[in-house]
Design a protein around this motif. Sequence first.
Motif, PDB file in Angstrom:
ATOM      1  N   VAL A 112      15.093 -37.294  -3.371  1.00  0.00           N
ATOM      2  CA  VAL A 112      15.807 -36.487  -2.713  1.00  0.00           C
ATOM      3  C   VAL A 112      14.903 -34.473  -1.480  1.00  0.00           C
ATOM      4  O   VAL A 112      15.152 -34.481  -0.962  1.00  0.00           O
ATOM      5  N   MET A 113      13.806 -34.321  -2.360  1.00  0.00           N
ATOM      6  CA  MET A 113      13.128 -33.320  -2.272  1.00  0.00           C
ATOM      7  C   MET A 113      12.165 -34.424  -0.770  1.00  0.00           C
ATOM      8  O   MET A 113      11.289 -33.483   0.173  1.00  0.00           O
ATOM      9  N   LEU A 116      13.944 -34.105   2.212  1.00  0.00           N
ATOM     10  CA  LEU A 116      14.702 -32.615   2.952  1.00  0.00           C
ATOM     11  C   LEU A 116      12.991 -32.174   2.772  1.00  0.00           C
ATOM     12  O   LEU A 116      13.794 -31.557   4.425  1.00  0.00           O
ATOM     13  N   MET A 120      12.687 -31.764   7.433  1.00  0.00           N
ATOM     14  CA  MET A 120      12.537 -30.020   7.665  1.00  0.00           C
ATOM     15  C   MET A 120      11.208 -30.142   8.643  1.00  0.00           C
ATOM     16  O   MET A 120      11.427 -29.749   9.628  1.00  0.00           O
ATOM     17  N   PRO A 133      15.298 -23.486  20.046  1.00  0.00           N
ATOM     18  CA  PRO A 133      15.905 -23.129  19.024  1.00  0.00           C
ATOM     19  C   PRO A 133      17.386 -23.614  18.895  1.00  0.00           C
ATOM     20  O   PRO A 133      17.921 -23.647  17.926  1.00  0.00           O
ATOM     21  N   SER A 134      17.946 -24.161  20.326  1.00  0.00           N
ATOM     22  CA  SER A 134      19.285 -25.024  19.179  1.00  0.00           C
ATOM     23  C   SER A 134      19.577 -26.276  19.228  1.00  0.00           C
ATOM     24  O   SER A 134      20.025 -26.498  18.363  1.00  0.00           O
ATOM     25  N   TRP A 136      18.097 -26.037  15.910  1.00  0.00           N
ATOM     26  CA  TRP A 136      19.232 -26.211  14.407  1.00  0.00           C
ATOM     27  C   TRP A 136      20.242 -26.337  14.046  1.00  0.00           C
ATOM     28  O   TRP A 136      20.776 -26.308  12.889  1.00  0.00           O
ATOM     29  N   ARG A 137      21.206 -26.344  15.189  1.00  0.00           N
ATOM     30  CA  ARG A 137      22.138 -26.798  15.625  1.00  0.00           C
ATOM     31  C   ARG A 137      22.471 -28.396  14.705  1.00  0.00           C
ATOM     32  O   ARG A 137      23.275 -28.905  14.155  1.00  0.00           O
ATOM     33  N   LEU A 139      20.756 -29.577  12.443  1.00  0.00           N
ATOM     34  CA  LEU A 139      19.748 -29.469  11.150  1.00  0.00           C
ATOM     35  C   LEU A 139      20.703 -29.285  10.385  1.00  0.00           C
ATOM     36  O   LEU A 139      20.455 -31.560   9.157  1.00  0.00           O
ATOM     37  N   PRO A 140      22.274 -29.162  10.225  1.00  0.00           N
ATOM     38  CA  PRO A 140      23.089 -29.465   9.126  1.00  0.00           C
ATOM     39  C   PRO A 140      23.214 -30.787   8.967  1.00  0.00           C
ATOM     40  O   PRO A 140      23.386 -31.377   8.014  1.00  0.00           O
ATOM     41  N   LEU A 143      20.439 -32.911   7.438  1.00  0.00           N
ATOM     42  CA  LEU A 143      20.253 -32.242   6.044  1.00  0.00           C
ATOM     43  C   LEU A 143      21.150 -33.092   5.138  1.00  0.00           C
ATOM     44  O   LEU A 143      20.620 -33.598   4.331  1.00  0.00           O
ATOM     45  N   GLY A 144      22.161 -33.654   5.904  1.00  0.00           N
ATOM     46  CA  GLY A 144      23.700 -33.613   4.411  1.00  0.00           C
ATOM     47  C   GLY A 144      23.481 -35.141   4.567  1.00  0.00           C
ATOM     48  O   GLY A 144      23.586 -35.418   3.868  1.00  0.00           O
ATOM     49  N   LEU A 147      20.101 -35.205   2.394  1.00  0.00           N
ATOM     50  CA  LEU A 147      20.713 -35.332   1.270  1.00  0.00           C
ATOM     51  C   LEU A 147      21.733 -36.524   0.662  1.00  0.00           C
ATOM     52  O   LEU A 147      21.582 -37.587  -0.827  1.00  0.00           O
TER      53      LEU A 147
ATOM     54  N   PHE B  18      21.167 -27.480   2.635  1.00  0.00           N
ATOM     55  CA  PHE B  18      22.611 -27.981   4.109  1.00  0.00           C
ATOM     56  C   PHE B  18      23.271 -26.257   3.855  1.00  0.00           C
ATOM     57  O   PHE B  18      23.525 -26.760   5.319  1.00  0.00           O
ATOM     58  N   PHE B  21      22.060 -23.415   5.555  1.00  0.00           N
ATOM     59  CA  PHE B  21      22.349 -23.775   7.379  1.00  0.00           C
ATOM     60  C   PHE B  21      22.743 -24.221   8.212  1.00  0.00           C
ATOM     61  O   PHE B  21      24.058 -24.026   9.534  1.00  0.00           O
ATOM     62  N   THR B  22      24.226 -24.528   7.413  1.00  0.00           N
ATOM     63  CA  THR B  22      26.090 -24.682   8.017  1.00  0.00           C
ATOM     64  C   THR B  22      25.677 -23.851   8.587  1.00  0.00           C
ATOM     65  O   THR B  22      26.887 -23.578   9.384  1.00  0.00           O
ATOM     66  N   ASP B 113      18.345 -19.902  24.018  1.00  0.00           N
ATOM     67  CA  ASP B 113      18.350 -21.921  24.603  1.00  0.00           C
ATOM     68  C   ASP B 113      18.806 -21.784  25.784  1.00  0.00           C
ATOM     69  O   ASP B 113      18.379 -22.892  26.614  1.00  0.00           O
ATOM     70  N   ASP B 114      20.029 -21.702  24.906  1.00  0.00           N
ATOM     71  CA  ASP B 114      21.214 -22.188  25.789  1.00  0.00           C
ATOM     72  C   ASP B 114      21.467 -21.921  27.526  1.00  0.00           C
ATOM     73  O   ASP B 114      21.490 -23.556  28.261  1.00  0.00           O
TER      74      ASP B 114
END
Lengths: 188, 122
Positions: A112-113, A116, A120, A133-134, A136-137, A139-140, A143-144, A147, B18, B21-22, B113-114
């Motif tokens: 799991v680690m 992750l 990251m 930076p977009s 980041w969107r 990322l969830p 990560l989901g 996991l 998780f 960040f969500t 950014d967008d």
Amino acid sequence: MQVFTEKKLNRIALLGAFSMFLSTIEYLFPRPIPFMRLGLANLPVILSLELFSAPAYFLLILLKVLGQALVNGTLASYVFLFSMVGSFASGLLMWLCYKALRPRISFVGISVMGALTSNMAQIILSISFIFGPSAWRILPLFLGIGLVSGLFIGLFAQRFSEKSKWWELIRQGALKDDLLTEEAVDEK
Amino acid sequence: MKLRLFDILAIVFSLAVFLAFTLYGNRMSQEEGYVIIEDEAGQSIYPLEEDRVIDLEGPVGETVIVIEDGHARFESSDCDDNLCVQMGEIHRAGEWAACLPNKIFMYTGGKGDDQEVDAGVY
């Protein structure tokens, strides 16, 4: 100069081949985003924590990355760099977890680690160099999935390591070889 | 096989990252969203957070745009095919919808950014 004994090289090669085989299996699953992976090919890497010292372990990770790149045809693209950084970052963390936290951690926590860390590392790379930076969107999502897949791969690795007789033989063999080489060194 | 102390900590930690960040992602997309509407009269910008109804006059008649729950959509239009209404809701940066007969074009943007992406696309 001989870095690895022949038996050890054989073992690295065997696990590297398994990793490549699992990359092929994984390639059969549809992949919505280029870096998204189930991480099946990590299975040999995780298990090898029981067998190898650091140089052999990291050599196996290198073989895994190369194998994946060959199977997926990403060897000459930036995806390869991402895969490399993610694999080595998670490999390093899994190594540290294994060394520092045994026996209070099993392959489940380690896997799991690892998932992750890999996610990251790759997302930080993509923010710095490619998507901005977009990134980041997404990322969830990563990560989901990481996991869940990390959990299942860890569970499988733990069970396999406990139950498999074949693996038990390899593990004992590795232990015996280590003892032998130490004796050999002593004799010299 | 039993889960050990650090297995559970690792899973909880991963889950926490998780979730963090969500939530962060959700808040970002809500806070920063805006919609840009271009019609014959020019360009206007509205935040997506506030609900509102916008009536616009174009060459073929009236067009109504509704902003609701962080989404923007064409509610109705006097054009023939009503393609714009069928385009549905937009809210993520870079999405767009248009009513060509009435010369109305709207698209959504975020911060920083967008906008670069928008500039590249349009």
